[in-house]
Scaffold this motif. Sequence first.
Motif, PDB file in Angstrom:
ATOM      1  N   GLU A 126       0.709  -1.297   0.009  1.00  0.00           N
ATOM      2  CA  GLU A 126       0.027   0.125  -0.102  1.00  0.00           C
ATOM      3  C   GLU A 126       0.793   1.284  -0.112  1.00  0.00           C
ATOM      4  N   GLN A 127       2.063   1.201   0.595  1.00  0.00           N
ATOM      5  CA  GLN A 127       2.764   2.370   0.773  1.00  0.00           C
ATOM      6  C   GLN A 127       3.873   2.561  -0.628  1.00  0.00           C
ATOM      7  N   GLY A 128       3.547   1.689  -1.527  1.00  0.00           N
ATOM      8  CA  GLY A 128       4.517   1.459  -2.650  1.00  0.00           C
ATOM      9  C   GLY A 128       5.923   1.080  -2.344  1.00  0.00           C
ATOM     10  N   LEU A 129       6.119   0.292  -1.437  1.00  0.00           N
ATOM     11  CA  LEU A 129       7.468  -0.174  -0.964  1.00  0.00           C
ATOM     12  C   LEU A 129       7.990  -1.477  -1.271  1.00  0.00           C
ATOM     13  N   ALA A 130       6.836  -2.212  -2.043  1.00  0.00           N
ATOM     14  CA  ALA A 130       6.975  -3.761  -2.145  1.00  0.00           C
ATOM     15  C   ALA A 130       8.384  -3.903  -2.945  1.00  0.00           C
ATOM     16  N   ALA A 131       8.696  -3.115  -3.867  1.00  0.00           N
ATOM     17  CA  ALA A 131       9.929  -3.232  -4.759  1.00  0.00           C
ATOM     18  C   ALA A 131      11.126  -3.042  -4.023  1.00  0.00           C
ATOM     19  N   ASN A 132      11.058  -2.507  -2.686  1.00  0.00           N
ATOM     20  CA  ASN A 132      12.187  -2.507  -1.701  1.00  0.00           C
ATOM     21  C   ASN A 132      12.498  -3.654  -1.012  1.00  0.00           C
ATOM     22  N   VAL A 133      11.791  -4.546  -1.079  1.00  0.00           N
ATOM     23  CA  VAL A 133      11.974  -5.750  -0.356  1.00  0.00           C
ATOM     24  C   VAL A 133      13.028  -6.411  -1.061  1.00  0.00           C
ATOM     25  N   ARG A 134      14.028  -7.030  -0.372  1.00  0.00           N
ATOM     26  CA  ARG A 134      15.227  -7.421  -0.507  1.00  0.00           C
ATOM     27  C   ARG A 134      15.554  -8.814  -0.189  1.00  0.00           C
ATOM     28  N   LEU A 135      14.725  -9.567   0.922  1.00  0.00           N
ATOM     29  CA  LEU A 135      14.857 -10.444   1.589  1.00  0.00           C
ATOM     30  C   LEU A 135      13.609 -11.029   2.276  1.00  0.00           C
ATOM     31  N   GLU A 136      12.998 -12.217   2.056  1.00  0.00           N
ATOM     32  CA  GLU A 136      11.888 -12.626   2.456  1.00  0.00           C
ATOM     33  C   GLU A 136      12.356 -13.896   3.320  1.00  0.00           C
ATOM     34  N   ILE A 137      11.453 -13.978   4.554  1.00  0.00           N
ATOM     35  CA  ILE A 137      11.836 -15.038   5.446  1.00  0.00           C
ATOM     36  C   ILE A 137      10.463 -15.417   6.422  1.00  0.00           C
ATOM     37  N   PRO A 138      10.624 -16.529   6.868  1.00  0.00           N
ATOM     38  CA  PRO A 138       9.211 -17.008   7.300  1.00  0.00           C
ATOM     39  C   PRO A 138       8.741 -16.539   8.778  1.00  0.00           C
ATOM     40  N   HIS A 139       9.688 -16.051   9.599  1.00  0.00           N
ATOM     41  CA  HIS A 139       9.505 -15.882  10.934  1.00  0.00           C
ATOM     42  C   HIS A 139      10.267 -14.578  11.508  1.00  0.00           C
ATOM     43  N   PHE A 140       9.590 -13.887  12.483  1.00  0.00           N
ATOM     44  CA  PHE A 140      10.403 -12.378  12.943  1.00  0.00           C
ATOM     45  C   PHE A 140      11.696 -12.989  13.730  1.00  0.00           C
ATOM     46  N   LEU A 141      11.691 -13.941  14.406  1.00  0.00           N
ATOM     47  CA  LEU A 141      12.699 -13.838  15.337  1.00  0.00           C
ATOM     48  C   LEU A 141      14.084 -14.359  15.104  1.00  0.00           C
ATOM     49  N   VAL A 142      14.339 -14.456  13.709  1.00  0.00           N
ATOM     50  CA  VAL A 142      15.650 -14.550  13.404  1.00  0.00           C
ATOM     51  C   VAL A 142      16.114 -13.224  12.620  1.00  0.00           C
ATOM     52  N   LEU A 143      15.388 -12.190  12.933  1.00  0.00           N
ATOM     53  CA  LEU A 143      15.847 -10.873  12.517  1.00  0.00           C
ATOM     54  C   LEU A 143      16.935 -10.346  13.139  1.00  0.00           C
ATOM     55  N   PRO A 144      17.190 -10.449  14.579  1.00  0.00           N
ATOM     56  CA  PRO A 144      18.268  -9.486  15.235  1.00  0.00           C
ATOM     57  C   PRO A 144      19.420  -9.676  14.592  1.00  0.00           C
ATOM     58  N   ARG A 145      19.980 -11.063  14.098  1.00  0.00           N
ATOM     59  CA  ARG A 145      21.281 -11.210  13.569  1.00  0.00           C
ATOM     60  C   ARG A 145      21.188 -10.578  12.162  1.00  0.00           C
ATOM     61  N   ILE A 146      20.003 -10.776  11.454  1.00  0.00           N
ATOM     62  CA  ILE A 146      19.944 -10.279  10.019  1.00  0.00           C
ATOM     63  C   ILE A 146      20.333  -8.814  10.242  1.00  0.00           C
ATOM     64  N   LEU A 147      19.370  -8.041  10.804  1.00  0.00           N
ATOM     65  CA  LEU A 147      19.657  -6.772  10.889  1.00  0.00           C
ATOM     66  C   LEU A 147      20.864  -6.063  11.450  1.00  0.00           C
ATOM     67  N   ALA A 148      21.518  -6.916  12.273  1.00  0.00           N
ATOM     68  CA  ALA A 148      22.748  -6.410  13.035  1.00  0.00           C
ATOM     69  C   ALA A 148      23.953  -6.553  12.027  1.00  0.00           C
ATOM     70  N   GLU A 149      23.758  -7.469  10.973  1.00  0.00           N
ATOM     71  CA  GLU A 149      25.089  -7.719   9.976  1.00  0.00           C
ATOM     72  C   GLU A 149      24.697  -7.185   8.678  1.00  0.00           C
ATOM     73  N   THR A 150      23.454  -6.412   8.385  1.00  0.00           N
ATOM     74  CA  THR A 150      23.247  -5.957   6.970  1.00  0.00           C
ATOM     75  C   THR A 150      22.885  -4.653   7.314  1.00  0.00           C
ATOM     76  N   ASP A 151      22.376  -3.882   6.137  1.00  0.00           N
ATOM     77  CA  ASP A 151      21.579  -2.514   6.086  1.00  0.00           C
ATOM     78  C   ASP A 151      19.973  -2.670   5.572  1.00  0.00           C
ATOM     79  N   LEU A 152      19.540  -3.696   5.838  1.00  0.00           N
ATOM     80  CA  LEU A 152      18.250  -4.034   5.873  1.00  0.00           C
ATOM     81  C   LEU A 152      17.182  -3.362   7.025  1.00  0.00           C
ATOM     82  N   ALA A 153      16.283  -3.073   6.719  1.00  0.00           N
ATOM     83  CA  ALA A 153      15.245  -2.659   7.674  1.00  0.00           C
ATOM     84  C   ALA A 153      14.058  -3.453   7.642  1.00  0.00           C
TER      85      ALA A 153
END
Length: 211
Positions: A126-153
């Motif tokens: 809805e916010q026109g940001l779908a094209a900015n997705v660079r990674l899809e994952i099944p669950h939230f709780l793996v995110l801390p490590r991913i966010l810590a080591e990348t420039d993804l939000a």
Amino acid sequence: QEGERYDPAGSGRTFRLYTSDIGETLFLPRLVRTLAERAPKLRLETFQLDEKDILPALESGRVDLALGYIPALAGVEQEVLLQERYVVVMRAGHPLARRSPTRAALAGLHYVLVRSHPATARVLQEQGLAANVRLEIPHFLVLPRILAETDLAVLMPARLAAAFAAMGDHAVWRPRIGLPDFAVSVYWYWRYAGDPGNRWLRELIVALFRE
């Protein structure tokens, strides 16, 4: 076999809940502690289902209650527990972390999409940001490590972002434009509204978590 009265202290009943991994993180610790005090023999099971499968599971009794933000769920009864909003989370050292969370800044980020919470996918679309997705994952709780080591939000509910604070050094954007508020509820199928055990558990959930 419970009749008109449910005795939680002596019950060995198994209750089955639908909730996402977000709900498991936010609700289960307090709920399980309370059940240990009030219903020590009771067993709790949680399930993660596709959105289309939640209503049939509630209707059949395969799942007793559903917890979360489930806008596609219709034909059931519900009680709102709390109002929630989306925030954007990234590592504290992200190159854009100190910018103001304007619409242009949101468009400058690359995102992780978490499939277990489809409402976030809809908001990004809805916010026109779908094209900015660079990674899809099944669950939230793996995110801390991913966010810590990348420039993804990532777009996530504010209460989960608060829980993330214990898992690392994160920047949290709370934009006031575009990102909608939403209601988190407990849902049940009308046929089981009078079941004494079902009623006891949902009233306990409401007492514990309603704002």
